[in-house]
Scaffold this motif. Structure first.
Motif, PDB file in Angstrom:
ATOM      1  N   THR B 135     -21.625  59.263  53.163  1.00 53.01           N
ATOM      2  CA  THR B 135     -21.853  60.214  52.083  1.00 53.01           C
ATOM      3  C   THR B 135     -21.013  61.475  52.282  1.00 53.01           C
ATOM      4  O   THR B 135     -20.823  61.935  53.411  1.00 53.01           O
ATOM      5  N   ALA B 302      -9.139  56.480  43.050  1.00 50.70           N
ATOM      6  CA  ALA B 302     -10.555  56.695  42.805  1.00 50.70           C
ATOM      7  C   ALA B 302     -11.088  55.721  41.765  1.00 50.70           C
ATOM      8  O   ALA B 302     -12.263  55.412  41.721  1.00 50.70           O
ATOM      9  N   LYS B 326     -23.982  54.151  45.076  1.00 50.14           N
ATOM     10  CA  LYS B 326     -23.906  55.607  45.231  1.00 50.14           C
ATOM     11  C   LYS B 326     -22.481  56.001  45.643  1.00 50.14           C
ATOM     12  O   LYS B 326     -21.763  55.195  46.249  1.00 50.14           O
ATOM     13  N   PRO B 327     -22.096  57.239  45.316  1.00 51.03           N
ATOM     14  CA  PRO B 327     -20.722  57.647  45.639  1.00 51.03           C
ATOM     15  C   PRO B 327     -20.463  57.716  47.149  1.00 51.03           C
ATOM     16  O   PRO B 327     -21.345  58.075  47.927  1.00 51.03           O
ATOM     17  N   HIS B 328     -19.260  57.347  47.495  1.00 53.22           N
ATOM     18  CA  HIS B 328     -18.814  57.357  48.892  1.00 53.22           C
ATOM     19  C   HIS B 328     -17.891  58.547  49.093  1.00 53.22           C
ATOM     20  O   HIS B 328     -17.299  59.045  48.136  1.00 53.22           O
ATOM     21  N   LYS B 329     -17.766  58.974  50.336  1.00 58.18           N
ATOM     22  CA  LYS B 329     -16.896  60.131  50.572  1.00 58.18           C
ATOM     23  C   LYS B 329     -15.413  59.801  50.374  1.00 58.18           C
ATOM     24  O   LYS B 329     -14.607  60.692  50.138  1.00 58.18           O
ATOM     25  N   ALA B 334     -17.708  52.688  47.801  1.00 65.49           N
ATOM     26  CA  ALA B 334     -19.055  53.000  47.322  1.00 65.49           C
ATOM     27  C   ALA B 334     -20.086  52.623  48.371  1.00 65.49           C
ATOM     28  O   ALA B 334     -19.815  51.820  49.277  1.00 65.49           O
TER      29      ALA B 334
END
Ligand code: SF4
Lengths: 167, 551
Positions: B135, B302, B326-329, B334
């Motif tokens: 994250t 992205a 969920k968004p990944h860094k 993901a």
């Protein structure tokens, strides 16, 4: 007489106990070393020591070793009681005796002392044991050397894993 | 991921050998069940209603594919083909034979797993953020500290016989996925104004009979002083925690009795005496940190065309993405939540086949990393957007793609009366009934985030106090009844829920939840979650509707 096991030269051995436990209500003391409760030690310790007797003190699990801080140089041994093996307060007492108060005499585990606890006890500074589970010195010796490594610094001076890794 | 070295491995081998000897003594009749009990409990082996239960530790909820496959193999070989992931991110096997346990521990040790300190009054498995290392929210990787604490707490000579069990959670993200505030110690990584890393330290949170949100006793503890400070807390607790009554023995009772200021003062005084002698050297922290160094992420755009195309073409995939991804860094990656809450199944249960599917996906598409969440789901933390459609298809084929993360059917439930000797009432079938009612994903999504947590008794293993809707099994003259609480939260806004009213009989619970949801949908303003609406309205409208229904 309970079985009395001592650590000598790094090994657990059956030993001759030069001390006897004295209950608070026993008036006549046997000859030789005596182990007294903290209350009785506070009342009679000075006199007994001045008579040349070797004196040990038995602390209940709810008594703290700091109570003995000024007497330690005159005390031969401290017995720390485990009313139940689950009561772990004596581990803190033992560790502080060694690490903070610098006690060099015997620290003995008494009460509900089981060989399963051997490794923990050795690490916090116990060097004598009165097992309550009928275990013998060979079994204690095996239990004490069960683990080849340890993870934390404690009172036994063993190098923890992080120190071993640096070598 | 952290790799066990020869020292870590030797610890597990020595433990397994010790336990083998102890079981042999028990099977030979040299020791009684009474004498054996404390021994087996030190190895996570419980005697339950029908069989032995073995609780395997999953340190800070992190597994690699080899480990997960081994767990699957154990489930198939020694259990009934499945395991149960718990709210402590451990795995329980509920149908174990005593004679098999030494072999199981050896098998676990062969893949760096164990059952050490999964029971007993010692420091238990540390909980950490399941999104750690993935994250963008986090200040630091909490696994570094969790692994250091794993080592420090393993066979701690002074703190293995505490007044009661002891649970630590650590997180480095503002969104708390560890329930840090209801742990004995909750650690939240913070940065000081000068950029230095440290911890906010909360002590004395907990659930059970007397739930507390843990107060902060130190706003900022320099990170390199963590271990001496932990020792100070544990020492004060070991000496002064109550030992006369198991229900009053957790550290929360001590902190509440002394008050947080006095407790903090005692800890600081002890800490000053300890000094830095027990702090971990920076070299060791650096070694552990190196093991968690970022994976070799590819440089990706992205936006993934494959992902966008699949999302547009397949509504089921789009729904999965909305709820479970969920968004990944890193751009192009993901985080994927794998639901163990298929409608009608037991929350947290995974079959051997499902474990193998997740292990395979982690290996092929997920950098070999699997996490377990305290909400009893799994996570593949590093999946490329490009690969999401195939990962979704494989999960769906195995019944692992229920698109319900954080929705009403993503229910936490303890084993309850189906397994647990302490239970008053069943928890699993209640969860199943509720999930059935909200089988319609459309409706579940309309309801939005709603956390239901169910415990079969006041020990609160199902965390009911911190459920948006909490359900507690109680015994009324030998019958199963359920008390409802509303408005709890185990997250960064931790709150203990309020009791709604008199307990309800077994067959009214799912209907009551349905009613609560209807009230919420009627009352909600804007994009309020259930919890927000409840906080605004209080219990009144909910209570009225549920008990009007009952009468
Ligand atoms: S909450 Fe009660 S019933 Fe549920 S697992 Fe814990 S002890 Fe058992």
């Amino acid at each position: 007489m309970p079985t009395y096991i001592r650590i000598e030269d790094g090994r657990a051995r059956l030993a001759e106990d030069a001390f006897s436990h004295v209950a608070d209500d026993i008036a006549d003391l046997e000859t030789g070393g005596v182990i007294l409760s903290l209350a009785r030690f506070e009342a009679e310790g000075d006199r007994l020591i001045s008579e040349g007797r070797r004196v040990g003190v038995r602390l209940a699990s709810d008594e703290q070793v700091e109570a003995l801080a000024y007497d330690l140089p005159r005390i031969s041994l401290v017995a720390l009681d485990f009313p139940k093996f689950r009561d772990g307060r004596a581990y803190t007492n033992a560790r502080l005796l060694r690490e903070r108060l610098g006690f060099k005499g015997e620290v003995r585990a008494v009460g509900d002392v089981l060989r399963e606890q051997a490794g923990f006890m050795l690490r916090v500074g116990f060097d004598a044991f009165e097992p309550a589970d009928g275990s013998n010195a060979q079994e204690w010796d095996a239990a004490l050397r069960r683990y080849r490594h340890v993870y934390q610094r404690a009172a036994d001076g063993r190098a923890p894993a992080f120190a071993e890794r640096e070598r | 991921m952290y790799q066990y070295d020869t020292i870590d491995k030797a610890m597990l081998e020595d433990r397994a050998a010790e336990f083998r000897g102890q079981v042999a003594r028990r099977l030979a009749g040299e020791i009684t069940e009474d004498q054996f009990k404390p021994i087996r409990l030190m190895n996570g082996l419980y005697l339950q209603l029908h069989a032995y239960m073995l609780r395997v530790a999953i340190p800070y909820g992190t597994l690699n594919p080899t480990q997960l496959r081994k767990l699957a193999w154990i489930a198939r070989t020694y259990d009934k083909g499945y395991g149960h992931f718990t709210t402590r991110t451990n795995l329980q096997f509920h149908w174990i034979k005593l004679a098999d346990t030494p072999e199981i521990l050896d098998q676990l040790a062969s893949v760096d797993l164990h059952a050490i300190q999964t029971s007993g009054n010692c420091i238990r498995n540390v909980t950490s953020d399941p999104y750690a290392g993935a994250t963008a929210e986090e200040l630091d990787d909490p696994r570094v500290w969790a692994e250091a604490m794993r080592q420090w707490s393993t066979f701690h000579p002074e703190f293995s016989f505490l007044p009661r069990k002891f649970k630590i959670a650590i997180t480095a993200a503002p969104k708390d996925r560890t329930a840090a505030k209801v742990h004995d110690i909750g650690l939240v990584l913070r940065r000081a104004r000068d950029g230095a890393l440290g911890f906010e330290v909360m002590v004395g949170g907990g659930l059970g009979r007397t739930p507390y949100v843990g107060p902060t006793i130190r706003e900022f503890l320099p990170a390199n002083r963590l271990f001496s400070y932990l020792e100070a807390i544990l020492r004060v607790y070991n000496r002064h925690g109550r030992r006369d009554n198991a229900f009053k023995a957790r550290i929360k009772i001590l902190v509440a009795a002394l008050g947080k200021e006095e407790f903090a003062r005692q800890v600081e005084a002890e800490w000053a005496k300890i000094g830095d002698s027990t702090d971990l050297p920076d070299t060791e922290l650096a070694r552990i940190r190196g093991a968690f160094a970022p994976k070799s992420f590819e440089t990706l755009p992205a936006r993934s065309e494959a992902f966008e195309t699949a999302k547009a073409a397949d509504p089921a995939f789009a729904r999965f993405v909305r709820n479970n991804v969920k968004p990944h860094k890193k751009p192009g990656y993901a985080i994927v939540d794998v639901s163990l809450k298929a409608i009608g199944d037991t929350p947290g249960d995974a079959s051997a086949e499902q474990m193998e599917v997740v292990a395979d996906l982690a290996e092929r598409y997920g950098q070999g990393d699997v996490r377990v969440t305290h909400e009893q789901n799994l996570v593949l933390p590093h999946v490329k957007l490009d690969d999401l459609p195939v990962v979704h298809a494989a999960l769906a084929a195995a019944g692992l793609a229920t698109p319900n993360i954080n929705l009403i059917s993503d229910i936490i439930a303890c084993p309850g009366l189906d397994y647990c000797a302490l239970a008053n009432a069943r928890a699993i079938p209640i969860a199943q009934h509720i999930a059935e009612k909200f089988r319609d994903q459309e409706r579940a999504e309309r309801v939005g985030e709603l956390k239901i947590k169910i415990s079969g008794c006041i020990n609160a293993c199902g965390h009911h106090h911190v459920g948006h809707i909490g359900i507690l099994g109680v015994d009324k003259k030998g019958e199963e009844f359920y008390q409802l609480t509303l408005g709890g939260s185990g997250a960064e806004d931790a709150t203990v829920g309020q009791i709604l009213g008199p307990a309800l009989p077994y067959d009214r619970v799912a209907d009551a939840v349905d009613t609560l949801v209807d009230v919420y949908l009627r009352e909600r303003q804007g994009d309020e979650r259930f919890l927000d609406t409840f906080r605004r309205t209080g219990t009144a409208p909910f209570k009225e509707a549920v008990y009007a229904d009952v009468h």
